[in-house]
Design a protein around this motif. Structure first.
Motif, PDB file in Angstrom:
ATOM      1  N   UNK A 227      87.758  52.536  -1.839  1.00 26.66           N
ATOM      2  CA  UNK A 227      87.716  53.998  -1.692  1.00 26.66           C
ATOM      3  C   UNK A 227      88.932  54.551  -0.947  1.00 26.66           C
ATOM      4  N   UNK A 228      89.474  53.783   0.005  1.00 18.99           N
ATOM      5  CA  UNK A 228      90.647  54.275   0.744  1.00 18.99           C
ATOM      6  C   UNK A 228      91.846  54.457  -0.180  1.00 18.99           C
ATOM      7  N   UNK A 229      91.949  53.648  -1.231  1.00 17.30           N
ATOM      8  CA  UNK A 229      93.042  53.809  -2.188  1.00 17.30           C
ATOM      9  C   UNK A 229      92.697  54.810  -3.284  1.00 17.30           C
ATOM     10  N   UNK A 230      91.447  54.821  -3.709  1.00 17.73           N
ATOM     11  CA  UNK A 230      91.043  55.790  -4.732  1.00 17.73           C
ATOM     12  C   UNK A 230      91.221  57.222  -4.218  1.00 17.73           C
ATOM     13  N   UNK A 231      91.117  57.393  -2.902  1.00 17.33           N
ATOM     14  CA  UNK A 231      91.276  58.723  -2.302  1.00 17.33           C
ATOM     15  C   UNK A 231      92.702  58.980  -1.828  1.00 17.33           C
TER      16      UNK A 231
END
Length: 458
Positions: A227-231
């Motif tokens: 999620x840290x990269x998807x965001x």
């Protein structure tokens, strides 16, 4: 780098083409990274997940179709839209690229006007797909908090001011009060508005795979983006952050302290470029005092506190909320349009709303499904609230047939039992686990295996 800049990877073995395409795209304010072959492209994907890839077909070490096939067969599928480029492609090659999920196929020499148009369309198509997935997961999405009360008007202005500064925010409030709505509104008012908004619920990260969900993983050439990269460039909502176990809290704190993280199985640090908004219905200070939440993580997240009041503290907004949800369900679920009578509205303005705005939304939906006639009366509202409030006692009668294999009967009973417990505890998994006598991690696993959605009940 501008946090809202769209990240594009250009893969081509011809230096002149790479340089030309990079220059054109950067003139349009895209952030561009180039790779001269398949192996360099793999490294670029490990460094950061792109928003779009321009991929040449004919390259010396590994052709573009093979690379596209490798990505498409990954567990998560293609990492982003892929546009293929070729100077001497065939119809068969174009068909194969499309079958593997490529968005489009451009012929060389490239028309820069067509290139820019195709890039814009691919990014827009990808954005619409993600929006539709979001709408299927949670309906409805309110893009701006509804209400004209002084309380909500003041909150809206406060959020607009906070949005201009790239600080982290801790949103508190009762279940169903609209915490996610304000988080989305904050994102929409910020300089990051054109980048992703990713919602990572505490129910997901408390299942024992928090590291993979937050930070992603690497195995050989396969990359799962967390999620840290998807965001990246946008906003990450850590919903029900108090549900995170201590191990997940420690891992997140380490990443926030260093400004980077390692994917599970990865060796190279990935920088964090995201605004974090945490939300909870629990008192985090009390959780810290009880030793259930790390004090240092609490101070990391609580840079700017934002409290969302319960609906009973701004009941003058009830008529506007009723109208909003009637319009929504009429437009999006094709339910017959009906209006609430003055008596019904006054009755609901004096109702306590223990389930807050989510309860109001569910009430409107149920009335539109079950009722008939142009006007919704006070009697109909009282009757419907009477059917919503009490929880029925769980009984096996009519629930499980004894003329079936034991495994199927047990699954039906377990699903009904857990559905009942979720309703009883308003989606609070901690309380539910205690009453059911189960470990919380095991309970999450069981809910997932039975296909029971947690978040909608909170």
């Amino acid at each position: 780098m501008n946090p809202s800049a769209i990240h594009i990877l250009v893969v081509d073995d011809e230096p002149d083409i790479r340089a030309t395409v990079q220059e054109i795209l950067e003139d349009e304010n895209y952030f561009v990274v180039t790779a001269e072959n398949g192996e360099t492209a793999r490294h670029a994907l490990r460094d950061r997940r792109p928003d779009l890839i321009l991929l040449d077909i004919w390259m010396p070490d590994l052709d573009g179709i093979s690379l596209l096939k490798e990505w498409s067969e990954d567990q998560d599928g293609l990492p982003c839209p892929v546009i293929m480029m070729s100077g001497h492609g065939t119809v068969e090659t174009a068909v194969e690229a499309t079958r593997l999920g490529a968005y489009d196929f451009l012929e060389k020499p490239l028309s820069m006007a067509k290139l820019l148009l195709t890039v814009e369309r691919a990014l827009e198509a990808d954005r619409l797909v993600k929006e539709n997935v979001g709408l299927r997961r949670r309906t409805p999405l309110v893009h701006e908090p509804v209400g004209r009360s002084a309380v909500i008007a003041r909150l809206r202005e406060q959020v607009k001011r906070i949005a201009l500064h790239d600080t982290w925010v801790l949103i508190t409030g009762e279940a169903g009060s609209g915490r996610e709505t304000f988080a989305r509104f904050l994102h929409a008012q910020s300089p990051r508005r054109d980048r992703p908004f990713v919602d990572l619920g505490g129910a997901i990260i408390a299942r024992g795979n928090a590291a993979r969900e937050l930070f992603g993983s690497e195995e050989d050439a396969h990359i799962h983006y967390g999620s840290l990269e998807l965001a990246a460039g946008g906003t990450l909502l850590l919903d029900e952050v108090a549900d995170m176990d201590m191990e997940a809290q420690t891992q997140l704190l380490a990443a926030l302290d260093t400004g980077s993280f390692l994917r599970v199985g990865g060796k190279d640090p990935v920088p964090i470029d995201v605004r974090i908004v945490a939300a909870t219905q629990r008192d985090l200070k009390e959780e810290v005092r009880l030793g259930r939440f790390r004090e240092d993580l609490f101070y990391h997240l609580n840079v700017v506190p934002l409290h969302i009041p319960p609906l009973r503290e701004h009941t003058e907004d009830v008529p506007d909320l009723l109208n909003y949800y009637v319009d929504y369900f009429a437009a999006h679920e094709k339910l017959a349009y009906r209006r609430f009578s003055v008596g019904a509205q006054n009755y609901l303005r004096n109702y306590a709303w223990p389930g807050n705005i989510r309860e109001l939304k569910n009430l409107v939906q149920r009335i539109l499904i079950l009722g008939a006639g142009d006007e919704i009366s006070q009697n109909e509202v009282e009757s419907t609230l009477g059917t919503i409030s009490p929880l029925p006692t769980l009984s096996l009668e009519g629930l499980v047939s004894f003329d079936q294999p034991l495994r199927q009967a047990r699954e039906l009973f377990e699903k009904a039992y857990l559905d009942y417990q979720l309703e009883k505890h308003n989606g609070n998994v901690s309380k539910m686990a205690k009453e059911a006598g189960m470990e919380r991690t095991h309970l999450y696993r069981k809910l997932r295996s039975l296909g029971i959605e947690i978040k909608e009940r909170r």
